[in-house]
Design a protein around this motif. Sequence first.
Motif, PDB file in Angstrom:
ATOM      1  N   CYS A  66       7.913   0.916   3.922  1.00  0.00           N
ATOM      2  CA  CYS A  66       7.448   1.821   2.866  1.00  0.00           C
ATOM      3  C   CYS A  66       7.385   3.255   3.367  1.00  0.00           C
ATOM      4  CB  CYS A  66       6.072   1.393   2.348  1.00  0.00           C
ATOM      5  SG  CYS A  66       4.732   1.563   3.548  1.00  0.00           S
ATOM      6  N   CYS A  72       5.175  -4.828   4.147  1.00  0.00           N
ATOM      7  CA  CYS A  72       6.551  -4.365   3.947  1.00  0.00           C
ATOM      8  C   CYS A  72       7.347  -4.374   5.248  1.00  0.00           C
ATOM      9  CB  CYS A  72       6.525  -2.948   3.404  1.00  0.00           C
ATOM     10  SG  CYS A  72       5.803  -1.814   4.595  1.00  0.00           S
ATOM     11  N   CYS A  75       0.803  -1.224   0.000  1.00  0.00           N
ATOM     12  CA  CYS A  75       0.000   0.000   0.000  1.00  0.00           C
ATOM     13  C   CYS A  75       0.834   1.271   0.000  1.00  0.00           C
ATOM     14  CB  CYS A  75      -0.930   0.006   1.210  1.00  0.00           C
ATOM     15  SG  CYS A  75      -0.045   0.185   2.780  1.00  0.00           S
ATOM     16  N   CYS A  79      -0.996  -1.843   5.516  1.00  0.00           N
ATOM     17  CA  CYS A  79      -1.213  -3.265   5.230  1.00  0.00           C
ATOM     18  C   CYS A  79      -0.178  -4.183   5.865  1.00  0.00           C
ATOM     19  CB  CYS A  79      -1.252  -3.507   3.728  1.00  0.00           C
ATOM     20  SG  CYS A  79       0.357  -3.451   2.941  1.00  0.00           S
TER      21      CYS A  79
HETATM   22  S1  FES Z   1       2.367  -0.912   5.058  1.00  0.00           S
HETATM   23 FE1  FES Z   1       1.555  -1.450   3.157  1.00  0.00          FE
HETATM   24  S2  FES Z   1       3.328  -1.427   1.914  1.00  0.00           S
HETATM   25 FE2  FES Z   1       4.041  -0.641   3.763  1.00  0.00          FE
END
Ligand code: FES
Lengths: 152, 749
Positions: free
Chosen positions: A58, A46, A38, A43
Amino acid sequence: MGLPLEVNGATREVPARPDTPLLWALRDLGLTAAKYGCGADRCGSCRVLVGDAPVASCQVALGDVTAPVSTLEALVDTPEGERVVTALAGINAGQCAYCLPGIAVTLIHLARRTSPPDEEELLRALDAHLCRCGSQPRILRAARQALGGGRQ
Amino acid sequence: MSDRLRLGSLALEPDLDRWVALEPDGTVVVRTGKAELGQGIRTALTAVAADELGVDPARIRVEGPATGTAPNELITAGSGSIEQSVMALRQACAHARHILLARAAERLGAPVQELSVDDGTVRAPDGASASYAELGAEPFDHRVTEPIETVPISARRWSGHGLPRVDLTAKIRGEPVFVHDLRLPGLRHARVLRPPRPGARLTTADAELRDLAAALGPPERARTGVDDSDVDDRGARGSDGEPAGGVDVVRDGSVVAVVADREGDAVVAAEALARSLTWEGGGIDPALADPATLEARVTSSTAIVDGAAVEDRPAPPLEHTGAAQVVRARYSKPLLLHGSIGPSAAVAHLDGDELTVWTHSQGVELLRPSLAEVLGLPAERVRVVHVDGAGCYGHNGADDVALDAALVAVARPGRPVAVQWSRDDEHGWEPAAPAMAVDLEAGLDEQGCITSWQHDVYSQPHGARPRPHGEGTRTSGLLASWYREQPFEQPAPWPVRGFHSGGHRNADPYYDLPVRRVVHHQVPAPVRTSSTRSLGAFANVFAIESFVDELALAAGSDPVAFRLAHLGDRRAREVIEAAVDLAGGLVAPGGLDAPGRGLAFARYENVKAYVAVVAEVEVVARTGEVRLRRAWIAADAGEVIDPDGLANQLEGGVVQAASWTLKEQLELGPDGVRNRDWESYPILRFSEAPLLETRLLDRPSERPLGAGEASTGPTAAAIANAVHQATGARIRDLPLRPDRVRRALTDLL
Ligand code: FES
Ligand code: FES
């Protein structure tokens, strides 16, 4: 010339701009366990450890990383990592499994603590992660198994 | 079981060598045209092949769909993997074993009946042996047209016994197994900059784009050798001809991509460039999204009989003759997202005159000619290979991103290029699950039996998958093709005439009804809509099973007895009884404050798996929040090949459908999708996940039935029925969000 980055116990030269999110720098180093989902800390796919803290890679600019980074590639071979992977795989806790490397990082982080998390802490930690395949009930079961705490 | 069912996809692809091959080291390669989408098909295939061939599962390698090598099974959809591919592979392996044993008999000089097989080694009574690897060195050169006897049920060691998922551990460990992680030598990364609105055209002039592109290179790396003459040419190249790590821009009309050696550079550059581009035109009519107004926009109506469309002019509305009372209700669901956690990705490589595309598409065989048409290449020069992706719940962005990668690969030949969509792209551009509304009307006689049943379903299109349209038609289902300099046209939606296709899937109730009239009404959509897990069955079953509870109430009956009384099929009755039994009844303990429980049932497509779900919810009266605490699932999917895989699919379907039911709704504005992140499009979280219990009614002598989509519809209705039991409020429009539930509770006062 690039930026030095300490990752999984080695210092790597990262040929990227300092404003590049850490996630992409890692993936460009071939460390693809951390995945893009995301780009907004929503989410958890990552997830890595920076120092001792689980973070959304991210969201961290490469230039702002001041502690050593551990990705799942290294964490998975620790005793906690083995425990978490065995628990998840043991009950097929996942379907596509795209979400699972990030979740595994969070669970390994919890497993490293001296006291096991209670149910509320576990849910709070896992609420940083999304799973679209609907494997949450199984992942929770595996997590409780691996962490030995909370409701069984 | 008929021969056709036993042969599965072998009917399409009878060449045995396509399905099974022996490698010199004793590895058994089995090939499938069905893609691993997270449903665990590889595991089911491994179990069946291990049993039929008599080898250890560890010897088996399953190769997924790839044009030219794997069997052509068209598409992985409709819960058909087990019914089609597993059945085919069981027969293919039975034939392979037959041939291998015949060869062994000849070589070992012993009759076939006296040979035994142990993990791929064939032994004669005198101790002489030969391995499958030796025996299978020559191709089988055999066409499978007749089913033969397979290993008896009692001798199956793996299928039906829960082989652990063969692909899961590597994925959990973060090994590079997804197409997103494919790191081919020389790989570059690209990002495509999507327009701000559907239909918008890029107005940035080429010269300006060239300047913008020139400004994109990472500052600490010198950009040398920029070819100023044409942004379409190599952007940043080192003086030795090798890329200097700069960023390169590709344009074809309104399709713009940035390309870089490193993914991080591509992402950062794409974000920067997106801010500077100018666009004009385009936009959508968000009013078309409202399920309340679908009825006013019908373009065509078709009568449905036994799941299929039969005539253009539907019968006039029923009179409900003989009914003591007539009950009516209207239900709806909004547009939804697939929302895979990993946005769509693909890799493409034009090497010489061969284009290879690595994709998580559900249909490599449809994607190949579709790509070839858009690219103007002969299909023989395009090879499409499936690589696992994030969870796939229907027609998502996989095919579109494959074209994105292919366009860049063709513009920049010689090196493979990877493209991944952003979260914003995924929410904004993947085909949405259509909005639907269902009008139901039924008559009840004095005894409380249903006399007549009328079902009108209003649905936006469920079929927009890319497929070849024929040379020179300039029509394509692939997103980027509509934005090229020489644009393709977006095709009209697929007609919905097939058996339980699109919006009329499961519109025909599985109950015994003396008189029924089922009509499917097509309605246009404001954005591209297409197949999402269970298609129309989600809304139709939600409506039917909510309505059956309403009828039971009107008839003074209870939800279980009322259903059983209208179901002639014993297997249907047994799954309902099993779910209720597993839950310990439809009344939760706890007296007045007890949570609500609700039941729902469906047989997917009326011919696939039977599923009953009991949901238990708690409704917070003050806020209107509905919490799904527990759910019990009972299913009859015929012969169970992979019990845990089946349970996993059913459970995942319940949780996903609970998320659709309780939380989800696509919001549209004039620029298209508004909720383009997880904050504005929330889905079910870990702390909201229910406890689940599943009971499988195994029927080893019945044929296996597709189940991957079978639990979604019953889940929605079971939740709505449970909310009704808990509060007395009947909510007929999804999602059951707090504001809506609170309003319904206030209306009761
Ligand atoms: S929390 Fe979704 S890609 Fe980093
Ligand atoms: S298993 Fe697919 S997203 Fe979690």
